[in-house]
Design an enzyme around this catalytic site. Sequence first.
Site, PDB file in Angstrom:
ATOM      1  N   TYR A  70       0.796  -1.295  -0.046  1.00  0.00           N
ATOM      2  CA  TYR A  70       0.003   0.148   0.117  1.00  0.00           C
ATOM      3  C   TYR A  70       0.848   1.286   0.020  1.00  0.00           C
ATOM      4  O   TYR A  70       1.594   1.615   1.154  1.00  0.00           O
ATOM      5  CB  TYR A  70      -0.993   0.067   1.287  1.00  0.00           C
ATOM      6  CG  TYR A  70      -1.762  -1.076   1.319  1.00  0.00           C
ATOM      7  CD1 TYR A  70      -2.239  -1.971   0.240  1.00  0.00           C
ATOM      8  CD2 TYR A  70      -2.608  -1.385   2.395  1.00  0.00           C
ATOM      9  CE1 TYR A  70      -3.429  -2.871   0.448  1.00  0.00           C
ATOM     10  CE2 TYR A  70      -3.545  -2.646   2.575  1.00  0.00           C
ATOM     11  CZ  TYR A  70      -3.763  -3.109   1.494  1.00  0.00           C
ATOM     12  OH  TYR A  70      -4.398  -4.063   1.530  1.00  0.00           O
ATOM     13  N   PHE A 220     -13.277  -5.271   1.756  1.00  0.00           N
ATOM     14  CA  PHE A 220     -14.158  -4.559   1.390  1.00  0.00           C
ATOM     15  C   PHE A 220     -15.570  -4.726   1.812  1.00  0.00           C
ATOM     16  O   PHE A 220     -16.676  -4.854   1.324  1.00  0.00           O
ATOM     17  CB  PHE A 220     -14.408  -4.755  -0.274  1.00  0.00           C
ATOM     18  CG  PHE A 220     -13.300  -4.431  -1.402  1.00  0.00           C
ATOM     19  CD1 PHE A 220     -12.348  -3.591  -0.970  1.00  0.00           C
ATOM     20  CD2 PHE A 220     -13.227  -5.110  -2.701  1.00  0.00           C
ATOM     21  CE1 PHE A 220     -11.367  -3.137  -1.829  1.00  0.00           C
ATOM     22  CE2 PHE A 220     -12.212  -4.691  -3.335  1.00  0.00           C
ATOM     23  CZ  PHE A 220     -11.095  -3.841  -3.182  1.00  0.00           C
ATOM     24  N   PRO A 221     -15.470  -4.334   3.044  1.00  0.00           N
ATOM     25  CA  PRO A 221     -16.750  -4.811   4.121  1.00  0.00           C
ATOM     26  C   PRO A 221     -17.705  -3.537   3.692  1.00  0.00           C
ATOM     27  O   PRO A 221     -19.036  -3.843   3.883  1.00  0.00           O
ATOM     28  CB  PRO A 221     -16.170  -4.620   5.443  1.00  0.00           C
ATOM     29  CG  PRO A 221     -14.995  -3.599   5.311  1.00  0.00           C
ATOM     30  CD  PRO A 221     -14.268  -4.202   4.020  1.00  0.00           C
ATOM     31  N   LEU A 222     -17.419  -2.384   3.237  1.00  0.00           N
ATOM     32  CA  LEU A 222     -18.207  -1.181   2.746  1.00  0.00           C
ATOM     33  C   LEU A 222     -18.385  -1.277   1.370  1.00  0.00           C
ATOM     34  O   LEU A 222     -18.945  -0.023   0.967  1.00  0.00           O
ATOM     35  CB  LEU A 222     -17.919  -0.114   3.527  1.00  0.00           C
ATOM     36  CG  LEU A 222     -17.610   0.078   4.859  1.00  0.00           C
ATOM     37  CD1 LEU A 222     -16.899   1.342   5.252  1.00  0.00           C
ATOM     38  CD2 LEU A 222     -18.929  -0.119   5.747  1.00  0.00           C
ATOM     39  N   GLY A 223     -17.793  -2.217   0.823  1.00  0.00           N
ATOM     40  CA  GLY A 223     -18.058  -1.927  -0.893  1.00  0.00           C
ATOM     41  C   GLY A 223     -16.628  -1.791  -1.427  1.00  0.00           C
ATOM     42  O   GLY A 223     -16.617  -1.372  -2.619  1.00  0.00           O
ATOM     43  N   GLY A 224     -15.599  -1.249  -0.677  1.00  0.00           N
ATOM     44  CA  GLY A 224     -14.362  -0.868  -1.248  1.00  0.00           C
ATOM     45  C   GLY A 224     -14.410   0.613  -2.085  1.00  0.00           C
ATOM     46  O   GLY A 224     -14.880   1.537  -1.742  1.00  0.00           O
ATOM     47  N   PHE A 225     -13.944   0.328  -3.350  1.00  0.00           N
ATOM     48  CA  PHE A 225     -13.629   1.582  -4.080  1.00  0.00           C
ATOM     49  C   PHE A 225     -15.208   1.870  -4.551  1.00  0.00           C
ATOM     50  O   PHE A 225     -15.208   2.856  -5.107  1.00  0.00           O
ATOM     51  CB  PHE A 225     -12.783   1.217  -5.128  1.00  0.00           C
ATOM     52  CG  PHE A 225     -11.351   1.100  -4.727  1.00  0.00           C
ATOM     53  CD1 PHE A 225     -10.597   2.123  -4.271  1.00  0.00           C
ATOM     54  CD2 PHE A 225     -10.902  -0.320  -4.890  1.00  0.00           C
ATOM     55  CE1 PHE A 225      -9.237   1.876  -3.910  1.00  0.00           C
ATOM     56  CE2 PHE A 225      -9.601  -0.630  -4.267  1.00  0.00           C
ATOM     57  CZ  PHE A 225      -8.783   0.602  -3.922  1.00  0.00           C
ATOM     58  N   PRO A 227     -18.423   2.328  -2.824  1.00  0.00           N
ATOM     59  CA  PRO A 227     -19.080   1.981  -1.501  1.00  0.00           C
ATOM     60  C   PRO A 227     -20.758   1.447  -1.798  1.00  0.00           C
ATOM     61  O   PRO A 227     -21.229   1.953  -2.787  1.00  0.00           O
ATOM     62  CB  PRO A 227     -19.187   3.261  -1.047  1.00  0.00           C
ATOM     63  CG  PRO A 227     -17.731   3.863  -1.258  1.00  0.00           C
ATOM     64  CD  PRO A 227     -17.528   3.477  -2.771  1.00  0.00           C
ATOM     65  N   LEU A 228     -21.175   0.423  -0.998  1.00  0.00           N
ATOM     66  CA  LEU A 228     -22.359   0.141  -1.073  1.00  0.00           C
ATOM     67  C   LEU A 228     -23.415   0.773  -1.041  1.00  0.00           C
ATOM     68  O   LEU A 228     -23.701   1.783  -0.448  1.00  0.00           O
ATOM     69  CB  LEU A 228     -22.732  -0.840   0.268  1.00  0.00           C
ATOM     70  CG  LEU A 228     -21.553  -1.970   0.656  1.00  0.00           C
ATOM     71  CD1 LEU A 228     -22.062  -2.530   1.961  1.00  0.00           C
ATOM     72  CD2 LEU A 228     -21.779  -3.172  -0.727  1.00  0.00           C
TER      73      LEU A 228
HETATM   74  N1  LIG Z   1      -6.783  -9.112   0.834  1.00  0.00           N
HETATM   75  C1  LIG Z   1      -6.981  -8.228  -0.028  1.00  0.00           C
HETATM   76  O1  LIG Z   1      -7.043  -8.727  -1.274  1.00  0.00           O
HETATM   77  C2  LIG Z   1      -7.445  -6.647   0.475  1.00  0.00           C
HETATM   78  C3  LIG Z   1      -8.170  -6.028  -0.744  1.00  0.00           C
HETATM   79  C4  LIG Z   1      -8.645  -4.794  -0.242  1.00  0.00           C
HETATM   80  C5  LIG Z   1      -8.745  -4.384   0.915  1.00  0.00           C
HETATM   81  N2  LIG Z   1      -8.048  -5.028   1.816  1.00  0.00           N
HETATM   82  C6  LIG Z   1      -8.216  -4.559   3.360  1.00  0.00           C
HETATM   83  O2  LIG Z   1      -9.443  -4.540   3.615  1.00  0.00           O
HETATM   84  C7  LIG Z   1      -9.548  -3.215   4.233  1.00  0.00           C
HETATM   85  C8  LIG Z   1     -10.977  -2.568   3.974  1.00  0.00           C
HETATM   86  O3  LIG Z   1     -11.301  -2.433   2.531  1.00  0.00           O
HETATM   87  P1  LIG Z   1     -11.204  -1.109   2.011  1.00  0.00           P
HETATM   88  O4  LIG Z   1     -10.624   0.019   2.890  1.00  0.00           O
HETATM   89  O5  LIG Z   1     -10.769  -1.321   0.634  1.00  0.00           O
HETATM   90  O6  LIG Z   1     -12.742  -0.874   1.687  1.00  0.00           O
HETATM   91  P2  LIG Z   1     -14.141  -0.487   2.573  1.00  0.00           P
HETATM   92  O7  LIG Z   1     -13.639  -0.831   4.015  1.00  0.00           O
HETATM   93  O8  LIG Z   1     -15.072  -1.378   2.195  1.00  0.00           O
HETATM   94  O9  LIG Z   1     -14.259   0.767   2.167  1.00  0.00           O
HETATM   95  C9  LIG Z   1     -13.590   1.982   2.043  1.00  0.00           C
HETATM   96  C10 LIG Z   1     -14.363   3.019   1.430  1.00  0.00           C
HETATM   97  O10 LIG Z   1     -15.541   3.368   2.214  1.00  0.00           O
HETATM   98  C11 LIG Z   1     -15.326   4.942   2.296  1.00  0.00           C
HETATM   99  N3  LIG Z   1     -15.953   4.951   3.810  1.00  0.00           N
HETATM  100  C12 LIG Z   1     -15.533   4.553   4.901  1.00  0.00           C
HETATM  101  N4  LIG Z   1     -16.160   4.547   6.024  1.00  0.00           N
HETATM  102  C13 LIG Z   1     -17.210   5.377   5.443  1.00  0.00           C
HETATM  103  C14 LIG Z   1     -18.349   5.922   6.069  1.00  0.00           C
HETATM  104  N5  LIG Z   1     -18.676   5.844   7.427  1.00  0.00           N
HETATM  105  N6  LIG Z   1     -19.394   6.778   5.228  1.00  0.00           N
HETATM  106  C15 LIG Z   1     -18.848   6.543   4.051  1.00  0.00           C
HETATM  107  N7  LIG Z   1     -17.985   6.223   3.244  1.00  0.00           N
HETATM  108  C16 LIG Z   1     -16.928   5.648   4.015  1.00  0.00           C
HETATM  109  C17 LIG Z   1     -13.853   5.081   2.332  1.00  0.00           C
HETATM  110  O11 LIG Z   1     -13.783   6.557   2.236  1.00  0.00           O
HETATM  111  P3  LIG Z   1     -13.121   7.410   3.375  1.00  0.00           P
HETATM  112  O12 LIG Z   1     -11.743   7.424   3.262  1.00  0.00           O
HETATM  113  O13 LIG Z   1     -13.450   8.823   2.569  1.00  0.00           O
HETATM  114  O14 LIG Z   1     -13.748   7.325   4.551  1.00  0.00           O
HETATM  115  C18 LIG Z   1     -13.403   4.368   1.285  1.00  0.00           C
HETATM  116  O15 LIG Z   1     -13.707   4.877   0.086  1.00  0.00           O
HETATM  117  C19 LIG Z   1      -8.377  -2.068   3.469  1.00  0.00           C
HETATM  118  O16 LIG Z   1      -8.145  -1.110   4.354  1.00  0.00           O
HETATM  119  C20 LIG Z   1      -7.321  -3.269   3.785  1.00  0.00           C
HETATM  120  O17 LIG Z   1      -6.667  -3.176   4.843  1.00  0.00           O
HETATM  121  C21 LIG Z   1      -7.371  -6.306   1.567  1.00  0.00           C
END
Ligand SMILES: NC(=O)c1ccc[n+]([C@@H]2O[C@H](COP(=O)([O-])OP(=O)(O)OC[C@H]3O[C@@H](n4cnc5c(N)ncnc54)[C@H](OP(=O)(O)O)[C@@H]3O)[C@@H](O)[C@H]2O)c1
Length: 304
Positions: A70, A220-225, A227-228
Amino acid sequence: MITQADLAGSFTLPGTSMTVNRMGYGAMQLSGRDGNKLIWGPPRDIDAAIAVLREAIASGVNHIDTSDYYGPHITNQIIRKALHPYPKQLVIVTKVGARRPEDGSWVLAVSPDEIRSAVHDNLRNLGLDALDVVNFRAMFNSLGPAEGSIEAPLTVLAELQQQGLIRHIGISNVTRTQIAEAKKIVPIVCVQNHYNLAHRADETIIDDLARQGIAYVPYFPLGGFNPLQSTTLSDVAAHLGATPMQVALAWLLQRSPNILVIPGTSSIEHLRENLQASRLQIPAEVMAELGAIGAPRANSGLNG
Ligand SMILES: NC(=O)c1ccc[n+]([C@@H]2O[C@H](COP(=O)([O-])OP(=O)(O)OC[C@H]3O[C@@H](n4cnc5c(N)ncnc54)[C@H](OP(=O)(O)O)[C@@H]3O)[C@@H](O)[C@H]2O)c1
């Protein structure tokens, strides 16, 4: 104010003394972007990124997910700057298996030398003598888990574990067959796959792992790139007096006791909102209503 006791209870990684609160934090979003290159370079406001990490820890989060790819390196360097020397209870989970060439893409990096050097990169940039948990992230297909042996890279991780550089091992982006293969090579403490209200390919994997006491950590618990978004989700959130993102997280936490969530955010407001999700109780009939969103057409995205 959220306190440690509120973070959705705790979970002990199997065969370890590592107990984490089920509400964790994903650090990927702390890196910046450069045009089309996502998760690339420093963030616009490094102090804000540091503040997010410090507030997470102050609120009781003791499970942070990261990777040295990252940024590359940037997210780990920010974690180190914000939190080193690390609190005793903090478990930092990192991952190896990819590298980032200058064009910002994500390229397979699974040769023994690449795995070793990725572990050393993580150690150096996090400022650690040993990594708590390292996930091997499989990437046989850019679309998601795909079959292929993961024996060779896991054997390298097992050697590094024997050398004391890694405490525990997990796997990511894997199939059932690969989980079974991995368990024959080394004890697996967690599986990290793509899963959320809309993306539900892993239903049986989650239940199998729950029976084995292995943590399932949905990325991607919130839908990742992307968002859900869903009318049902928004309606339920309004009904419960919560936000859609809080409902999405609470649904995961209630889905199975072995699920640990690692929502990613670069915003302190979103962090606070997400942590509050651990207090949200979703009634059983509403769980079923939410569960129907992704169930009929798994992996098809949210329209409901
Ligand atoms: N193993 C793998 O292949 C893999 C792949 C991807 C990710 N990951 C891990 O999984 C973690 C979680 O995934 P992720 O960060 O990609 O996706 P996510 O948690 O599903 O969603 C993150 C996105 O949601 C937005 N967000 C977060 N909280 C919010 C809220 N309360 N209201 C509105 N928007 C919100 C964030 O923007 P803001 O920054 O503006 O809040 C960001 O754009 C990563 O940090 C990483 O450590 C692992």
